[in-house]
Design an enzyme around this catalytic site. Structure first.
Site, mmCIF file in Angstrom:
data_model
loop_
_atom_site.group_PDB
_atom_site.id
_atom_site.type_symbol
_atom_site.label_atom_id
_atom_site.label_comp_id
_atom_site.label_asym_id
_atom_site.label_seq_id
_atom_site.Cartn_x
_atom_site.Cartn_y
_atom_site.Cartn_z
ATOM 1 N N LYS A 18 0.843 -1.188 0.000
ATOM 2 C CA LYS A 18 0.000 0.000 0.000
ATOM 3 C C LYS A 18 0.882 1.244 0.000
ATOM 4 O O LYS A 18 1.954 1.247 0.575
ATOM 5 C CB LYS A 18 -0.902 -0.004 1.226
ATOM 6 C CG LYS A 18 -1.937 -1.109 1.186
ATOM 7 C CD LYS A 18 -2.780 -1.114 2.445
ATOM 8 C CE LYS A 18 -3.927 -2.087 2.334
ATOM 9 N NZ LYS A 18 -3.552 -3.472 2.464
ATOM 10 N N HIS A 44 -3.781 1.689 4.606
ATOM 11 C CA HIS A 44 -3.193 2.927 4.103
ATOM 12 C C HIS A 44 -2.982 3.918 5.249
ATOM 13 O O HIS A 44 -2.002 4.660 5.255
ATOM 14 C CB HIS A 44 -4.088 3.545 3.024
ATOM 15 C CG HIS A 44 -4.101 2.763 1.749
ATOM 16 N ND1 HIS A 44 -5.024 1.776 1.505
ATOM 17 C CD2 HIS A 44 -3.298 2.826 0.664
ATOM 18 C CE1 HIS A 44 -4.791 1.258 0.306
ATOM 19 N NE2 HIS A 44 -3.744 1.872 -0.228
ATOM 20 N N SER A 83 -7.427 3.488 -2.124
ATOM 21 C CA SER A 83 -7.554 3.310 -0.679
ATOM 22 C C SER A 83 -9.027 3.435 -0.314
ATOM 23 O O SER A 83 -9.697 4.369 -0.764
ATOM 24 C CB SER A 83 -6.747 4.402 0.049
ATOM 25 O OG SER A 83 -7.157 4.522 1.395
ATOM 26 N N GLY A 85 -10.126 4.138 2.688
ATOM 27 C CA GLY A 85 -10.234 5.262 3.616
ATOM 28 C C GLY A 85 -9.939 6.631 3.020
ATOM 29 O O GLY A 85 -10.586 7.624 3.366
#
Length: 114
Positions: A18, A44, A83, A85
């Protein structure tokens, strides 16, 4: 600390991991985008929060611009995904930063995948 002293790229030497694209700004309001990624991060947020903590100690503020994944195998680096988030980073921007750090590598990016 001046923004010029902040490394543009800190990623693992190999593997799939990531990454996050971060806008870093110093006390003089000078800013630049940086790339951070590592295989030890489960999320992340782990990558961003570690960088945020390190740079805050040096007077640098940070903003996460999104994330994705990097696959690095020798001189071949692929940037893709997103990602959950933070959303998808601008992979084209990420690749332009990576090209400066790894000029002899073959770099590609895609909006596909997770």
């Amino acid at each position: 600390m001046s923004i010029k002293e902040v490394p543009d790229v800190e990623i693992d030497d190999s593997g799939i991991f990531k990454y996050v694209l971060i806008k870093a700004t110093d006390k003089d309001n000078q800013s630049k985008n940086i790339v951070r990624g590592n295989a030890s991060a489960e999320y992340h947020a782990n990558v961003f929060e570690k960088t945020e903590k390190e740079l805050k100690k040096k007077g640098i503020s940070t903003e996460c611009l999104g994330g994705g994944r990097i696959e690095r195998n020798g001189n071949v680096i692929s940037v893709y995904g997103h990602s959950i988030g933070y959303g998808k980073a601008d992979h084209e921007v990420t690749v332009s930063i990576l090209k400066k750090a790894f000029p002899s590598s073959k770099l590609t990016w895609s909006n596909e995948g997770y």
